[in-house]
Every structure is written in C-alpha cells, then in structure tokens.
Design an enzyme around this catalytic site. Sequence first.
Site, short mmCIF file in Angstrom:
data_model
loop_
_atom_site.label_atom_id
_atom_site.label_comp_id
_atom_site.label_asym_id
_atom_site.label_seq_id
_atom_site.Cartn_x
_atom_site.Cartn_y
_atom_site.Cartn_z
N ASP A 72 0.86 -1.19 0.00
CA ASP A 72 0.00 0.00 0.00
C ASP A 72 0.89 1.24 0.00
O ASP A 72 1.99 1.23 0.54
CB ASP A 72 -0.93 0.02 1.22
CG ASP A 72 -2.18 0.88 0.98
OD1 ASP A 72 -3.27 0.31 0.83
OD2 ASP A 72 -2.04 2.14 0.92
N TYR A 102 -12.60 7.69 -14.35
CA TYR A 102 -12.67 6.50 -13.50
C TYR A 102 -13.35 5.35 -14.27
O TYR A 102 -12.86 4.22 -14.26
CB TYR A 102 -13.45 6.82 -12.22
CG TYR A 102 -13.57 5.64 -11.26
CD1 TYR A 102 -12.49 5.26 -10.46
CD2 TYR A 102 -14.75 4.92 -11.15
CE1 TYR A 102 -12.59 4.18 -9.59
CE2 TYR A 102 -14.86 3.84 -10.27
CZ TYR A 102 -13.78 3.48 -9.50
OH TYR A 102 -13.88 2.41 -8.63
N ASP A 122 4.20 2.70 -3.72
CA ASP A 122 3.29 3.24 -4.71
C ASP A 122 3.34 2.29 -5.90
O ASP A 122 4.40 2.15 -6.55
CB ASP A 122 3.72 4.65 -5.12
CG ASP A 122 2.73 5.29 -6.08
OD1 ASP A 122 2.07 4.54 -6.84
OD2 ASP A 122 2.61 6.53 -6.07
N ASN A 158 -5.83 -4.67 -6.31
CA ASN A 158 -6.96 -3.96 -5.71
C ASN A 158 -6.72 -2.45 -5.58
O ASN A 158 -7.68 -1.68 -5.54
CB ASN A 158 -7.25 -4.58 -4.33
CG ASN A 158 -8.15 -3.72 -3.47
OD1 ASN A 158 -9.35 -3.68 -3.67
ND2 ASN A 158 -7.56 -3.01 -2.52
N LYS A 173 -11.64 1.68 -15.27
CA LYS A 173 -12.16 0.38 -14.84
C LYS A 173 -12.58 -0.47 -16.06
O LYS A 173 -12.45 -1.70 -16.03
CB LYS A 173 -13.32 0.56 -13.86
CG LYS A 173 -12.85 1.14 -12.52
CD LYS A 173 -11.81 0.25 -11.83
CE LYS A 173 -11.43 0.70 -10.44
NZ LYS A 173 -10.47 -0.19 -9.77
N1 NAD Z 1 -15.72 1.41 -2.48
C1 NAD Z 1 -16.41 1.23 -3.56
O1 NAD Z 1 -17.61 1.58 -3.62
C2 NAD Z 1 -15.81 0.57 -4.77
C3 NAD Z 1 -16.68 0.17 -5.80
C4 NAD Z 1 -16.14 -0.45 -6.93
C5 NAD Z 1 -14.79 -0.67 -7.01
N2 NAD Z 1 -13.97 -0.26 -6.01
C6 NAD Z 1 -12.54 -0.53 -6.18
O2 NAD Z 1 -12.05 -1.30 -5.10
C7 NAD Z 1 -10.67 -1.02 -4.89
C8 NAD Z 1 -10.45 -0.71 -3.42
O3 NAD Z 1 -11.19 0.45 -3.09
P1 NAD Z 1 -11.64 0.83 -1.61
O4 NAD Z 1 -13.05 1.22 -1.70
O5 NAD Z 1 -11.21 -0.21 -0.67
O6 NAD Z 1 -10.79 2.19 -1.45
P2 NAD Z 1 -9.91 2.73 -0.22
O7 NAD Z 1 -9.61 4.12 -0.59
O8 NAD Z 1 -10.59 2.44 1.06
O9 NAD Z 1 -8.59 1.83 -0.28
C9 NAD Z 1 -7.72 1.88 -1.36
C10 NAD Z 1 -6.33 1.60 -0.87
O10 NAD Z 1 -5.46 1.63 -2.03
C11 NAD Z 1 -4.31 2.35 -1.68
N3 NAD Z 1 -3.71 2.94 -2.88
C12 NAD Z 1 -4.19 3.92 -3.66
N4 NAD Z 1 -3.33 4.22 -4.63
C13 NAD Z 1 -2.26 3.40 -4.47
C14 NAD Z 1 -1.04 3.24 -5.17
N5 NAD Z 1 -0.72 3.99 -6.23
N6 NAD Z 1 -0.17 2.30 -4.74
C15 NAD Z 1 -0.47 1.54 -3.65
N7 NAD Z 1 -1.60 1.67 -2.95
C16 NAD Z 1 -2.49 2.58 -3.35
C17 NAD Z 1 -4.77 3.42 -0.72
O11 NAD Z 1 -3.70 3.93 0.08
C18 NAD Z 1 -5.80 2.68 0.09
O12 NAD Z 1 -5.25 2.08 1.24
C19 NAD Z 1 -10.33 0.13 -5.81
O13 NAD Z 1 -9.69 -0.38 -6.97
C20 NAD Z 1 -11.68 0.71 -6.15
O14 NAD Z 1 -11.67 1.39 -7.39
C21 NAD Z 1 -14.45 0.35 -4.88
#
Ligand code: NAD
Lengths: 241, 213
Positions: free
Chosen positions: A33, A145, A59, A82, A149
């Site tokens: 992360d 976005y 990153d 993820n 995706k």
């Molecule tokens: N929450 C939703 O409603 C939702 C819906 C559909 C898809 N998603 C997808 O699920 C995945 C997780 O999302 P979430 O809701 O848990 O978000 P979140 O923001 O709670 O967690 C995302 C994590 O990814 C890390 N991150 C971001 N950019 C990064 C990078 N460049 N390198 C390493 N780590 C990085 C962040 O620090 C964070 O800890 C994402 O790909 C998101 O697009 C989320």
Amino acid sequence: MPQLAMVTGAAQGIGRAIVERLGADGFDILALDADETQLSRSAADWREAGLTVRTAAVDCRDRAAVIKALDGVEAVDVLVNNAGISGVLDPIGQVDRAACDRVMGVNLLATIRVAQEAVRRMPDGGSVINIASRGYLGGAGAAHYVASKAAVVSLTRAMAIELRWRGVRVNAVAPGMVDTRMIDGFGDMLGALKRMEPTGAPANPAEIAAIVSVLAGPDASFVNGQILMADGGKSLGLPPL
Amino acid sequence: MNMSKPSTLVIGQGPVAEAIASRFSADVQGGVITLARPDAAAITALEHGLAAAVLVAPPAPPPSLFLDIDDARLDAQLADFTDLFEALGALLGRLNPKGAIVLVGDRGYLGAWGAADACAFSGAHVALMRCVTLEGFGAGHRANCIALDLAQDGAGVDPDEIADLAVHLASPASRAINGEIILANRGRSLRVREAKDRRADFAASASSKGPSL
Ligand SMILES: NC(=O)c1ccc[n+]([C@@H]2O[C@H](COP(=O)([O-])OP(=O)(O)OC[C@H]3O[C@@H](n4cnc5c(N)ncnc54)[C@H](O)[C@@H]3O)[C@@H](O)[C@H]2O)c1
C-alpha cells in the site's frame, strides 16, 4: 508450505478485507500500500490476529519499488490487484488532464506493472484477480474512473487469453457500491446514491473479499477471463418508475 | 486546419480518417474540418458549432506479449488516451443539439492475444463513448463506436466501407442508434474459417505453451 497471496491497496477498505479473508484461508500475504501509516496500523492488527503478513509501503505505479517489494519472493501464487483511486463525478469537459492521468496511472498502469512482476513469479495454477468496478459499464460523470475500470475489464480478458498457456487464470470482480472511505468522496450525494442500491445499502468489504477468495482458490479452477459483477443486481437496471 | 463552412469535424490520421473526411466532403452539406490529432484547444477555438464529429483513435501498437510490455509503451498510450479524453470533453462543448459523435476504435475491448495493453485502452475508448452518450443525452447528442479488427487479425480494413458506416452513424438516419459498438469486420469475429484453419496450429501449440504471434 503455505501459498503466497499478494494484495495491493491492502491497508484499508476492500484490500484489508481481502488480506483478512485470504489469511484466514491459509495464505501467507504480501501486502502493498502507498499509505505507510495506515499499512502499519493494519499490520499490527493482522499480527495480533495471527496472520502471516509481510508488508511493503509502495506506490504501485513505481515498477522498481514493486520489484523491490518482491525481493526474495520465489513464488506469487495469487495476485489481487486492488489498489485504486476514484475520480470526481464531474462531466468529462471539467476533468483536467492531470486528474485523468492520475486515475489511469493508478487504476490501469499500476495494475499492469504489478501484474507483470507478479506473473513472472507465478507458478502453474496461479490466479490473478483484478478489482474493477460496476461503473465500467458507463456513467454520467467521472468518465476517467469509468474508463480506467473498463480498461481493467478488457485487460483482464486479454491477460486471460494469453496467460492461460502459462497455467495462470485471470478474472475480475466488479463491485457496486462498497462501504469504504472511497464512497465518502460522494459527499452530499452519498445518501441518494445509497438509496439507489437494490438493497438500499452498500456492500460490506468482506462480501467482496469472499468472492476474491473463491476466484483465488481451486474451486474456481475452470473460471477464466470472467468479470464477476458484485453489485446486488444494480447493473440489471432500475425498476419501472 | 481547413475552416470553411464547418459542420463536421474529422480527427485522426491514416487511410480510414482520410476516407471518412473525403466521404463527408463529397456527400454531406457544409464543410469538413480535419485535425490530425485530438487537440482540445483547437476544438474549443472552432468558430462554429458542429453537426457531427468523427474521431479515429490512433492505431494500436504492434503486438507484444504481456510480460514484454514496457513502461515507455504504456506511457505513450496513456498520453494518446488523455489527448482523446480532453478532445471528447471539448467536443461536447462544440456539438450542436442533436449532434453525433462517432469514435473509430478497435475490437481489443473484447480481449485479444498479444495486445493486453492495447485491449485495455480499447476498453477505455468504449467506456468514454458510453459516458459521452450519457452526458450528452439531455442535449440530444448521440455517440457510437465503430470497432475495427486489430492489425494482427490480418484481414485489413477497407477504408471506404468504414467511411460509409461513419457517415451513416453521424447522420440523423441512424438516430435510433445510441451508445452502441458496431463491430465492423464483415463477421470475421465468428472465426469459422480461422477455427478450421488453425486447428492443427492449436494442437501443436498446446504442447509448446501457446501459439506464436
Ligand atoms: N468502495 C467502492 O464503492 C468501490 C466500488 C467499486 C470498485 N472499487 C474498487 O475497489 C478497490 C479498493 O477500493 P476501496 O473502496 O477499498 O478504497 P480505499 O480508498 O478504502 O482503499 C484503497 C487503498 O489503495 C491504496 N492505494 C491507492 N493508490 C495506491 C497506489 N498507487 N499504490 C499503492 N496503494 C495505493 C490506498 O492507500 C488505500 O489504502 C479500488 O480499486 C476501487 O476502485 C471500490
């Protein structure tokens, strides 16, 4: 010896739930992360829960840092791509170039780079799971976005076509709204958006992790190149007015 | 840029973009403006509103195995994508009510061998078209995609038949079609002949870890 699952964006939200689920399934975890503080907080909880987790504050856009995080790792059996960021819900004409680059850079380019480095270390029987989004189908607002995706969805299909010859399966999960900090970004619209969910509420991250668990393991050995929509049926359309 | 009597904008380079531009000049009332690249500033600076715009995406890079895709190649595709993204945003601002956008891309969004990065960007193109469709709905705008075969499909493209299709999708005659992807490859995706021809290839490749590109 336990198998290794590599999870990106592991520090919180869906990623953290995936670490905990795959850990409970018996995997050793390599958790990446970019948020070092949050990652070490979660790592303390994981240790306390008895999970075997190695962490790396990385990153995922940075290939050299990803390679360094894999130092000494002989085999990555499962990769869960993820890590992701959301985009503002503005119309396409109001999203600037930098925002588009940032969202595509994390959601697509980092996904490709991490997958390449993990697949090089993946044995026969390996499984890659990309976290896409229901939003890939299109929407008014946040076109960057949506595009990122949709790119992950097409990437998943292409990777599956190619990597099956190495014995590696590649699938994606496309979640609808999930209760993480990501949806806090919706601000005032959050209540209305929640009411539009078929169940009236977002999913719990553990519900997404449960699907990842199936796709990661041998029960899904005949599933390849698929996009599993986990959105409570929202993508089937709205009821009549 | 040719600026006479603007009504249709054709963006892109190569035989398909050229055929589309010349078909519009021959068949459609009003002038045709051409731009070699998606250039948001040039679109915003146009003096007149547009009845239609056809955007031909840059061709996918040559085939590459997934593990061989390098960062320079990814960065180049992202730069092209961002240009296209900005151009579409600018186009929505210049399109007349009921105007149409046609995006000419490729079939990579469905997935393909040896083109994982190009497939990803193809998927992103299709998604942009869908977003533009939804965002432009209120103004009566329409947007559709034409998906061509990838170069490695080996069949080639007849630019004139793609131009026919682009003119149709840009005209009110196709007003019932919105937010769609038209696979313009004469049915080659059914791959009936290819499947027969390549049966022997596949038998051999299964033991050698994959067909050659
Ligand atoms: N929450 C939703 O409603 C939702 C819906 C559909 C898809 N998603 C997808 O699920 C995945 C997780 O999302 P979430 O809701 O848990 O978000 P979140 O923001 O709670 O967690 C995302 C994590 O990814 C890390 N991150 C971001 N950019 C990064 C990078 N460049 N390198 C390493 N780590 C990085 C962040 O620090 C964070 O800890 C994402 O790909 C998101 O697009 C989320």
